[in-house]
Design an enzyme around this catalytic site. Structure first.
Site, PDB file in Angstrom:
ATOM      1  N   TYR A 281       2.426 -16.639   0.077  1.00  0.00           N
ATOM      2  CA  TYR A 281       2.198 -15.999   1.109  1.00  0.00           C
ATOM      3  C   TYR A 281       2.594 -17.194   2.340  1.00  0.00           C
ATOM      4  O   TYR A 281       0.955 -18.514   1.777  1.00  0.00           O
ATOM      5  CB  TYR A 281       1.177 -14.951   1.385  1.00  0.00           C
ATOM      6  CG  TYR A 281       1.111 -14.241   0.343  1.00  0.00           C
ATOM      7  CD1 TYR A 281       2.162 -13.451   0.137  1.00  0.00           C
ATOM      8  CD2 TYR A 281      -0.284 -13.674   0.257  1.00  0.00           C
ATOM      9  CE1 TYR A 281       2.527 -12.003  -0.550  1.00  0.00           C
ATOM     10  CE2 TYR A 281       0.099 -11.675  -1.070  1.00  0.00           C
ATOM     11  CZ  TYR A 281       1.400 -11.662  -0.377  1.00  0.00           C
ATOM     12  OH  TYR A 281       1.155 -10.562  -2.039  1.00  0.00           O
TER      13      TYR A 281
ATOM     14  N   HIS B 178       4.585 -12.417  -9.936  1.00  0.00           N
ATOM     15  CA  HIS B 178       4.494 -11.193  -8.592  1.00  0.00           C
ATOM     16  C   HIS B 178       5.977 -10.524  -8.334  1.00  0.00           C
ATOM     17  O   HIS B 178       5.730  -9.536  -7.956  1.00  0.00           O
ATOM     18  CB  HIS B 178       4.606 -12.333  -7.344  1.00  0.00           C
ATOM     19  CG  HIS B 178       4.401 -12.269  -6.301  1.00  0.00           C
ATOM     20  ND1 HIS B 178       3.738 -12.646  -5.095  1.00  0.00           N
ATOM     21  CD2 HIS B 178       4.454 -11.075  -5.406  1.00  0.00           C
ATOM     22  CE1 HIS B 178       3.677 -12.022  -3.948  1.00  0.00           C
ATOM     23  NE2 HIS B 178       3.858 -11.215  -4.236  1.00  0.00           N
TER      24      HIS B 178
END
Length: 331
Positions: free
Chosen positions: A60, A127
């Site tokens: 992010y 992830h």
């Protein structure tokens, strides 16, 4: 705020906070750029409301989101459950592919600990599954990090049932994070049952359909020019109009209860099982306060039937990612 149990003895608040929108620039921007001061104030107020579960990731920004969360939790670390993720390779700030190698797990955990300013990560997710690295090797490396005290619990994101079984044979998996909401219910077929069989908690990301289920938008034209959702097939002109039928039903029930559409969408997810902990994304105190009120809403059997009829499995029009993104999920 109530608490819920994920897997491997991990207890968290019934709703968490997805911190991904709290970026002021970078690779994934929703709406206007976040104001860092407001984002930090949002985390602080969430903690005051009893939220213990905060979700971020290396990707992010990249990197900047972990740094912001680290600043926000400084001096407030006790009792919090901080989750972050690894699994990509970079050239500078450019993502160049997935990397589930043990070496990358070890490298990333050290970098994430530094950015977050903490001594151990409470929940460390892979992830995205790397098809070129056996999941047993990846989870084996993560298990070493648990034994070393660098992380406390292991999670996976967007993993298929077979992958979950192989992973759980190496080390207990505390949580699977995957997309789940009224407009994305495919996990109910095999993935959610597998999690329950294996004692793995479920953490839905994008529980509000990337904002679609909030009822704030009428078309893609309502989104800012640089908004990531312009790449989302479900927001395309041909799909969005059909998908708004779901929102109409959510709004109808929300109006009957004098609450927001977002609260109804989150209450529906909470009603799907005590092992489910949604993490609505937010960057402002106003939207965070609204989302957290969902824990106080009880949907009647009639409400649930109505929502199920409006949003049955497979009814949403369009894929949830573009072609490249779809190749990286359910592996």
């Amino acid at each position: 705020m109530n608490t819920r149990n994920l897997g491997d003895g991990l207890t968290v608040s019934a709703l968490g906070i997805g911190c991904m929108p709290m970026v002021s620039e970078g690779n994934i921007v929703y709406g206007a750029a976040a104001d860092p001061a407001e984002a930090i104030a949002t985390i602080h107020e969430a903690i005051d409301l009893g939220v213990t579960f905060f979700d971020t990731a290396q990707i992010y920004g990249p990197f900047q989101n972990e740094e912001l969360v680290g600043r926000a939790i400084k001096g407030k670390r006790d009792s919090l459950v901080i989750a972050t993720k690894f699994g990509f390779k970079f050239e500078g700030k450019q993502i160049t592919g997935v990397d589930g190698s043990p070496a990358n797990a070890r490298k990333t955990v050290e970098e994430s600990l530094t950015r977050l300013g903490i001594e151990a990560i409470d929940l460390f997710y892979q992830h995205r599954v790397d098809p070129n690295v056996p999941i047993e090797e990846t989870v084996g490396a993560m298990a070493d990090l648990v034994r070393e005290g660098k992380i406390r619990h292991i999670g996976l994101s967007e993993a298929a049932p077979a992958t979950l079984r192989k992973a759980a044979s190496v080390h207990p998996i505390a949580a699977l994070q995957s997309e789940y909401s009224l407009w994305e219910r495919d996990v109910e077929d095999e993935i959610l049952p597998t999690c329950r069989e294996l004692g793995i908690g479920f953490v839905p990301y994008s529980p509000l359909g990337r904002g679609f289920l909030t009822g704030q938008f009428k078309s893609k034209d309502d989104l800012p020019e640089n908004d990531w959702r312009h790449n989302d097939p479900r927001w395309s002109d041909e799909n969005a109009a059909r998908n708004f039928a779901i929102v109409d039903t959510v709004r109808e029930i929300a109006d009957e209860k004098d609450v927001s559409a977002a609260q109804i969408a989150l209450a529906w997810l909470l009603a799907q099982g005590d092992d489910i902990v949604p993490i609505p994304g937010t960057k402002r105190r106003e939207t965070m306060r609204d989302s957290m009120k969902a824990v106080d809403i009880t949907l009647t059997p009639a409400d649930l039937v109505k929502l199920d009829s409006a949003a049955p499995r497979g009814a949403t029009s369009g894929d949830r990612y573009g072609e490249q993104g779809m190749k990286m999920v359910r592996l």
